[in-house]
Design an enzyme around this catalytic site. Sequence first.
Site, PDB file in Angstrom:
ATOM      1  N   LYS A  31       0.834  -1.214   0.000  1.00 29.18           N
ATOM      2  CA  LYS A  31       0.000   0.000   0.000  1.00 29.18           C
ATOM      3  C   LYS A  31       0.863   1.257   0.000  1.00 29.18           C
ATOM      4  CE  LYS A  31      -2.617   2.665   3.396  1.00 29.18           C
ATOM      5  NZ  LYS A  31      -1.484   3.468   3.884  1.00 29.18           N
ATOM      6  N   ASN A  32       1.813   1.332   0.926  1.00 29.44           N
ATOM      7  CA  ASN A  32       2.548   2.588   1.073  1.00 29.44           C
ATOM      8  C   ASN A  32       3.512   2.871  -0.070  1.00 29.44           C
ATOM      9  OD1 ASN A  32       1.118   3.220   3.322  1.00 29.44           O
ATOM     10  ND2 ASN A  32       2.733   2.715   4.792  1.00 29.44           N
TER      11      ASN A  32
ATOM     12  N   CYS B  26      -5.371   8.236   8.603  1.00 28.57           N
ATOM     13  CA  CYS B  26      -5.713   7.757   9.946  1.00 28.57           C
ATOM     14  C   CYS B  26      -5.430   8.821  11.000  1.00 28.57           C
ATOM     15  CB  CYS B  26      -4.893   6.508  10.274  1.00 28.57           C
ATOM     16  SG  CYS B  26      -5.336   5.087   9.281  1.00 28.57           S
TER      17      CYS B  26
ATOM     18  N   ARG C 217       0.231  14.722  12.763  1.00 30.19           N
ATOM     19  CA  ARG C 217       0.765  14.477  11.429  1.00 30.19           C
ATOM     20  C   ARG C 217       0.953  15.764  10.612  1.00 30.19           C
ATOM     21  NH1 ARG C 217      -1.914   9.066   9.020  1.00 30.19           N
ATOM     22  NH2 ARG C 217       0.195   8.638   8.361  1.00 30.19           N
TER      23      ARG C 217
ATOM     24  N   ASP D 251       3.507   0.638  12.270  1.00 33.94           N
ATOM     25  CA  ASP D 251       2.296   0.042  11.695  1.00 33.94           C
ATOM     26  C   ASP D 251       2.024  -1.371  12.208  1.00 33.94           C
ATOM     27  OD1 ASP D 251       2.047   2.355  10.288  1.00 33.94           O
ATOM     28  OD2 ASP D 251       2.187   1.465   8.302  1.00 33.94           O
TER      29      ASP D 251
ATOM     30  N   ARG E  63      -8.993  -0.070   3.471  1.00 39.63           N
ATOM     31  CA  ARG E  63      -8.085   0.925   2.870  1.00 39.63           C
ATOM     32  C   ARG E  63      -6.712   0.321   2.618  1.00 39.63           C
ATOM     33  NH1 ARG E  63      -6.874   5.102   6.480  1.00 39.63           N
ATOM     34  NH2 ARG E  63      -5.222   5.215   4.945  1.00 39.63           N
TER      35      ARG E  63
HETATM   36  C1  UD1 Z   1       4.028   6.887   6.510  1.00 39.65           C
HETATM   37  C2  UD1 Z   1       3.079   5.757   6.255  1.00 39.65           C
HETATM   38  C3  UD1 Z   1       2.473   5.238   7.554  1.00 39.65           C
HETATM   39  C4  UD1 Z   1       3.570   4.876   8.541  1.00 39.65           C
HETATM   40  C5  UD1 Z   1       4.547   6.020   8.698  1.00 39.65           C
HETATM   41  C6  UD1 Z   1       5.752   5.654   9.554  1.00 39.65           C
HETATM   42  C7  UD1 Z   1       2.240   6.290   4.066  1.00 39.65           C
HETATM   43  C8  UD1 Z   1       1.107   6.792   3.253  1.00 39.65           C
HETATM   44  N1  UD1 Z   1       2.031   6.245   5.373  1.00 39.65           N
HETATM   45  O1  UD1 Z   1       3.266   7.946   7.098  1.00 39.65           O
HETATM   46  O2  UD1 Z   1       1.701   4.088   7.264  1.00 39.65           O
HETATM   47  O3  UD1 Z   1       2.981   4.595   9.796  1.00 39.65           O
HETATM   48  O4  UD1 Z   1       5.050   6.439   7.411  1.00 39.65           O
HETATM   49  O5  UD1 Z   1       6.392   4.546   9.033  1.00 39.65           O
HETATM   50  O6  UD1 Z   1       3.267   5.891   3.566  1.00 39.65           O
HETATM   51  N2  UD1 Z   1       6.286  14.511  10.830  1.00 39.65           N
HETATM   52  C9  UD1 Z   1       6.410  15.844  11.106  1.00 39.65           C
HETATM   53  N3  UD1 Z   1       6.420  16.709  10.056  1.00 39.65           N
HETATM   54  C10 UD1 Z   1       6.354  16.298   8.771  1.00 39.65           C
HETATM   55  C11 UD1 Z   1       6.242  14.925   8.494  1.00 39.65           C
HETATM   56  C12 UD1 Z   1       6.201  14.052   9.551  1.00 39.65           C
HETATM   57  O7  UD1 Z   1       6.467  16.251  12.264  1.00 39.65           O
HETATM   58  O8  UD1 Z   1       6.374  17.144   7.870  1.00 39.65           O
HETATM   59  C13 UD1 Z   1       6.224  13.537  11.958  1.00 39.65           C
HETATM   60  C14 UD1 Z   1       4.876  12.818  12.009  1.00 39.65           C
HETATM   61  O9  UD1 Z   1       3.911  13.576  12.705  1.00 39.65           O
HETATM   62  C15 UD1 Z   1       5.251  11.559  12.747  1.00 39.65           C
HETATM   63  C16 UD1 Z   1       6.656  11.275  12.225  1.00 39.65           C
HETATM   64  O10 UD1 Z   1       7.150  12.505  11.712  1.00 39.65           O
HETATM   65  O11 UD1 Z   1       5.295  11.783  14.132  1.00 39.65           O
HETATM   66  C17 UD1 Z   1       6.721  10.217  11.140  1.00 39.65           C
HETATM   67  O12 UD1 Z   1       5.922  10.587  10.061  1.00 39.65           O
HETATM   68  P1  UD1 Z   1       6.172  10.105   8.579  1.00 39.65           P
HETATM   69  O13 UD1 Z   1       7.355   9.184   8.521  1.00 39.65           O
HETATM   70  O14 UD1 Z   1       6.172  11.300   7.711  1.00 39.65           O
HETATM   71  O15 UD1 Z   1       4.880   9.259   8.316  1.00 39.65           O
HETATM   72  P2  UD1 Z   1       3.827   9.411   7.164  1.00 39.65           P
HETATM   73  O16 UD1 Z   1       4.530   9.712   5.869  1.00 39.65           O
HETATM   74  O17 UD1 Z   1       2.722  10.285   7.611  1.00 39.65           O
END
Ligand code: UD1
Length: 418
Positions: free
Chosen positions: A22-23, A116, A121, A305, A397
């Site tokens: 998925k990701n 989610c 986020r 996850d 999803r």
């Molecule tokens: C992606 C995955 C999700 C997985 C996560 C961590 C997708 C669509 N989703 O989510 O399933 O659980 O990686 O492996 O691929 N953060 C910030 N600022 C930012 C971006 C992130 O503070 O601009 C923080 C987030 O709030 C979180 C952490 O960084 O606490 C990790 O987030 P991130 O690795 O970006 O996860 P996602 O891309 O949202």
Amino acid sequence: MKIIEIEGNRELSGTIRVSGAKNATVALIPAAILTDEEATICNIPEITDTDALCDLLSSLNVKINRSTESIIIDPKEMINTEIEESLSKKLRASYYFMGALLGKYKKAVMYFPGGCSIGARPIDLHLKGFEALGAKVTTEGDKFVVEADELIGANIYLDFASVGATINIMLAAVKAKGTTIIDNAAKEPEIVNVATFLNNMGAKITGSGTSTIKIEGVDYLHQCFHEVIPDRIETGTYIIIGALCGKMLKVDNIIPEHVDSLISKLEEMGVELETGTDYVTILNSNNSLKATNIKTAVYPGFPTDLQQPITVLLTQASGTSKVTETIFENRFMHIPYLKSLGANIEIKNQTATIVGPKKLIGTEVVATDLRAGAAMVAAGLKAEGKTTITNAEHILRGYEQIVEKLTNVGAKISIKEI
Ligand code: UD1
């Protein structure tokens, strides 16, 4: 609303074939618009996040030809218009259109993404990366306008190794002028899969899978054929289900090294497994599992996850286990429902303390988010009696044909709409 019903406490055996990740898929589909020709991607999972992204592509006048597990994306007649709020909010990964549209047209207009509710986020790291490449970001409530006269390669250090920010910056930088370096980049396998896809189209990306990614901008991206890697979270979920109630349950079509951290933990707990080149077989669910401690971390650490599904297994282990969530601040929404099934769990700050083993007895629970929903399915399969999971659309999803896959290995599980 969709409801999943499970009659639990049955032994599961046979083979479960894991689908495309998925990701990776949710980044590959937006990335495909960067081609100046057309892109074919196979092993696409039939999940509702894929459907949502196809709707988004259609709204931009991108031609899609979708057949079972594959998709041809032709953006030659694409129109770069504002992505409407309902489409932006349907899933988290809509944010990849920000990087892809910026990279292709130097402009993207969309809304804060959905996904989610597992924490705030924010997307500040994505936006800082775009700004470093020369883009201007303006916001109006939830609406973002990101635009640039020209994108110029830059050195970007990520304060946190964010999956989303790493991929999004890669998408924006792939056609920028000059060289971009992303330091403290995330190393997840999905990032490597996206970089390989872009390189297949003619991009020049090196270092994906390490914490320094180098992108030399190119002018033209041509047609390509690409395959999605197997889903390591689906893999891990079924392996955990096998550890709960499997007997010779084979989880097939996987890349075992992508779930090394999980396999190590399961071995430490006393789960009997056999690992092959592209499968893991759970020989027998074990009644004398040992408690352990788990702390989520970025790849190759223990994936956030899988934190929710493995908590279910820890309820069956003897002694006290601790699970510490370090990535998202609100990823314990499954805990109250596990408690209602009979688990003994207390949460303090970001750590859940689980005392087991505890017998689980079926009841009505809620899938509050995708992986919490997977945890409820795992718990329902172990529990005695009937478990009813409401809000099951969250599960669809990210898990292709979950009901069919589990039915094929002996589960009594059904889904209905009310
Ligand atoms: C992606 C995955 C999700 C997985 C996560 C961590 C997708 C669509 N989703 O989510 O399933 O659980 O990686 O492996 O691929 N953060 C910030 N600022 C930012 C971006 C992130 O503070 O601009 C923080 C987030 O709030 C979180 C952490 O960084 O606490 C990790 O987030 P991130 O690795 O970006 O996860 P996602 O891309 O949202």
